[in-house]
Design a protein around this motif. Structure first.
Motif, PDB file in Angstrom:
ATOM      1  N   ILE A 122      18.196  -2.845  -1.054  1.00  0.00           N
ATOM      2  CA  ILE A 122      17.463  -1.721  -1.611  1.00  0.00           C
ATOM      3  C   ILE A 122      16.506  -1.684  -2.239  1.00  0.00           C
ATOM      4  O   ILE A 122      15.402  -1.049  -1.386  1.00  0.00           O
ATOM      5  N   THR A 164       6.519   6.856   4.458  1.00  0.00           N
ATOM      6  CA  THR A 164       6.492   7.717   4.071  1.00  0.00           C
ATOM      7  C   THR A 164       5.132   8.195   3.244  1.00  0.00           C
ATOM      8  O   THR A 164       3.812   9.415   4.519  1.00  0.00           O
ATOM      9  N   ILE A 165       4.024   7.542   2.780  1.00  0.00           N
ATOM     10  CA  ILE A 165       2.335   7.873   2.484  1.00  0.00           C
ATOM     11  C   ILE A 165       1.730   7.154   4.124  1.00  0.00           C
ATOM     12  O   ILE A 165       1.023   8.655   3.625  1.00  0.00           O
ATOM     13  N   ILE A 196      10.284   2.462   3.230  1.00  0.00           N
ATOM     14  CA  ILE A 196      10.546   4.395   3.414  1.00  0.00           C
ATOM     15  C   ILE A 196       9.119   4.631   2.524  1.00  0.00           C
ATOM     16  O   ILE A 196       8.938   5.621   2.948  1.00  0.00           O
ATOM     17  N   LEU A 197       8.757   4.146   1.872  1.00  0.00           N
ATOM     18  CA  LEU A 197       7.395   4.998   0.654  1.00  0.00           C
ATOM     19  C   LEU A 197       6.476   4.488   1.381  1.00  0.00           C
ATOM     20  O   LEU A 197       6.094   5.432   1.734  1.00  0.00           O
ATOM     21  N   THR A 210       2.642   8.043   6.759  1.00  0.00           N
ATOM     22  CA  THR A 210       3.216   9.256   7.708  1.00  0.00           C
ATOM     23  C   THR A 210       1.954  10.657   7.446  1.00  0.00           C
ATOM     24  O   THR A 210       1.587  11.157   8.138  1.00  0.00           O
ATOM     25  N   PHE A 211       1.972  10.927   5.705  1.00  0.00           N
ATOM     26  CA  PHE A 211       1.065  11.816   5.254  1.00  0.00           C
ATOM     27  C   PHE A 211      -0.048  11.818   6.024  1.00  0.00           C
ATOM     28  O   PHE A 211      -1.126  12.363   6.138  1.00  0.00           O
ATOM     29  N   LEU A 269      14.268  -2.188   1.073  1.00  0.00           N
ATOM     30  CA  LEU A 269      14.297  -0.874   2.065  1.00  0.00           C
ATOM     31  C   LEU A 269      13.388   0.537   1.833  1.00  0.00           C
ATOM     32  O   LEU A 269      13.122   1.046   2.418  1.00  0.00           O
ATOM     33  N   SER A 270      13.888   0.380   0.048  1.00  0.00           N
ATOM     34  CA  SER A 270      12.281   1.367  -0.701  1.00  0.00           C
ATOM     35  C   SER A 270      11.500   1.682  -0.481  1.00  0.00           C
ATOM     36  O   SER A 270      10.715   1.850  -0.323  1.00  0.00           O
TER      37      SER A 270
END
Lengths: 271, 185
Positions: free
Chosen positions: B4, B15-16, B11-12, B18-19, B7-8
């Motif tokens: 977990i 997302t950053i 993901i973080l 991508t932003f 994975l976290s």
């Protein structure tokens, strides 16, 4: 109505015109699919068209209130076009404007999933952003043009519902998505990524995959597009929504824009 | 290590990044658009694939004016033999010909001074019974417009079989008219 960079499938016309047996139907929206696939950006768009556009149109067709008759394929009753006042050139999304005008005159708009038009999608990120920028500003222009119907449901209730859906799609949804992601980043950075947030994200991803499986099964599309739903959620939607939000701000600021020109590589069947 | 947290982290980071990518892509898109617009405005196409169609230059455009003699020499293009010119008079040999001048528009009215303008006289009792006086009693200045400088005698010449004659001299006109009326009775 057919755009120059699109191709119809063999049954498209027969499938589309059959809806006109209902005298209340003024127009029929067709099913748009991406022709130039096998590239990660066009594959993502193919999934977006299946999941984001066609599924929404199928839902709107239950009430016969499709909010945009797509440029690549649309069937119009001549009287409906005449009542709507034909296409105007005062917005950058003339298809959305025409649809709203037809709905405003009381006609119903249906959707035909078997009337397929294969269109060419942008293959470069720059071209894609250019397209979405124009779409967003064009839709906002069309909404503003018909704003009388937004706050006065007594004129045409159907049109009011359709316009509020468009307002949600073009204004609220991108803003909510951006806010959600920023919130996710801030919580992750400041408070540390707890297992709860990770599980929340995973559950959303599973939901996306399930939706993709359903849409691809319903449209009898390529199974290989299913894994793209993860990338679609994490990357594609954020990129598109940031462009949409920026385009919305620019539209409200009244910054000048032009049509631009999308690069076309040509369809394989057109040669 | 547990799955977990890994994975976290993925993901973080995703997302950053991508932003950042999304904002950067939008800025680049705008910069490219502006550059494209500037380049279009600055550099017009070197060659235009079109045929240049220009009208035949007019004499007026070339700063030339046709003289009276040149006008007189103009003949219609003929397919066969040469036709006689329609008008062969020269400037000097026919004093009775009308002046060939273009139509003039009058010049702007000259400023009237107080002495040049006379008010209409108030009608007296005797005049009141007579025809009403006209209000347009305006003294024209010594400088008349070009139209008025135009010779009135020649302007209103009458064309007869004998050529251009002054209508005031055409005294036989009255008798001819009477003859014509009698004839038709």
């Amino acid at each position: 109505m057919l755009m120059g960079d699109s191709q119809l499938s063999s049954d498209s016309l027969r499938m589309g015109v059959r809806h006109f047996i209902d005298p209340a139907v003024g127009a029929v929206a067709g099913n748009v699919k991406i022709m130039n696939r096998k590239k990660w950006l066009t594959d993502l768009q193919a999934l977006e068209y299946i999941e984001g556009l066609n599924l929404a149109r199928a839902a709107q067709a239950i009430a016969k209130m499709v909010n945009i008759i797509p440029g690549p394929i649309g069937f119009f009753r001549k009287a409906a076009l005449h009542d709507g006042g034909y296409y105007s050139s005062d917005t950058y999304a003339e298809d959305a404007d025409m649809t709203l005008k037809i709905l405003a005159t009381g006609w119903k708009i249906d959707y035909e999933p078997n009337a397929i038009s294969y269109t060419e999608a942008p293959e470069k990120l720059h071209q894609l952003l250019k397209q979405r920028y124009r779409w967003t500003r064009g839709i906002i222009q069309a909404i503003r043009k018909h704003k009388t119907y937004i706050f006065n449901p007594t004129i045409n209730f159907n049109n009011t519902i359709v316009l509020w859906m468009m307002v949600f799609e073009s204004l609220f949804w991108p803003a909510m998505n951006i806010f959600g992601n920023v919130f996710f980043i801030v919580v992750g950075l400041i408070y540390g990524m707890s297992s709860l947030i990770a599980l929340w994200w995973i559950s959303i991803a599973i939901l996306d995959i399930m939706a993709a499986i359903y849409c691809i099964a319903a449209e009898k599309e390529e199974v290989r597009l299913i894994p793209y739903s993860i990338v679609y959620r994490v990357m594609f939607i954020i990129i598109i929504d940031i462009t949409k939000a920026a385009a919305t701000v620019e539209e409200f600021l009244g910054i000048e824009m032009n049509w631009g020109k999308l690069e076309r590589v040509g369809l394989p069947g057109a040669k | 290590m547990e799955l977990i947290p890994i994975l976290s982290l993925i993901i973080l980071v995703a997302t950053i990044s991508t932003f950042v990518l999304a904002v950067g892509a939008y800025i680049l898109f705008k910069v490219r658009e502006r550059r494209g617009q500037r380049a279009k405005a600055a550099a017009p196409p070197a060659s235009i694939p079109a045929e240049l169609i220009a009208p035949t230059p007019l004499m007026g455009d070339m700063g030339k004016s046709r003289t009276f003699e040149e006008s007189a020499q103009i003949t219609r293009p003929t397919g066969g033999g040469a036709r006689p010119t329609f008008f062969t008079a020269t400037k000097d040999n026919d004093p009775t010909r009308p002046q060939m001048k273009p139509t003039f528009t009058s010049l702007a009215p000259t400023k009237l001074t107080g002495s040049q303008f006379t008010r209409p006289e108030a009608p007296t009792r005797a005049r009141a019974t007579a025809a009403p006086t006209r209000v347009t009693s305006l003294k024209t200045s010594a400088k008349t417009s070009e139209t008025e400088q135009y010779d009135k005698k020649k302007k209103f010449m009458r064309y007869t079989a004998e050529g251009y004659v002054d209508p005031s001299r055409d005294k036989g006109g009255e008798s001819n008219k009477q003859e014509e009326t009698l004839r038709w009775r």
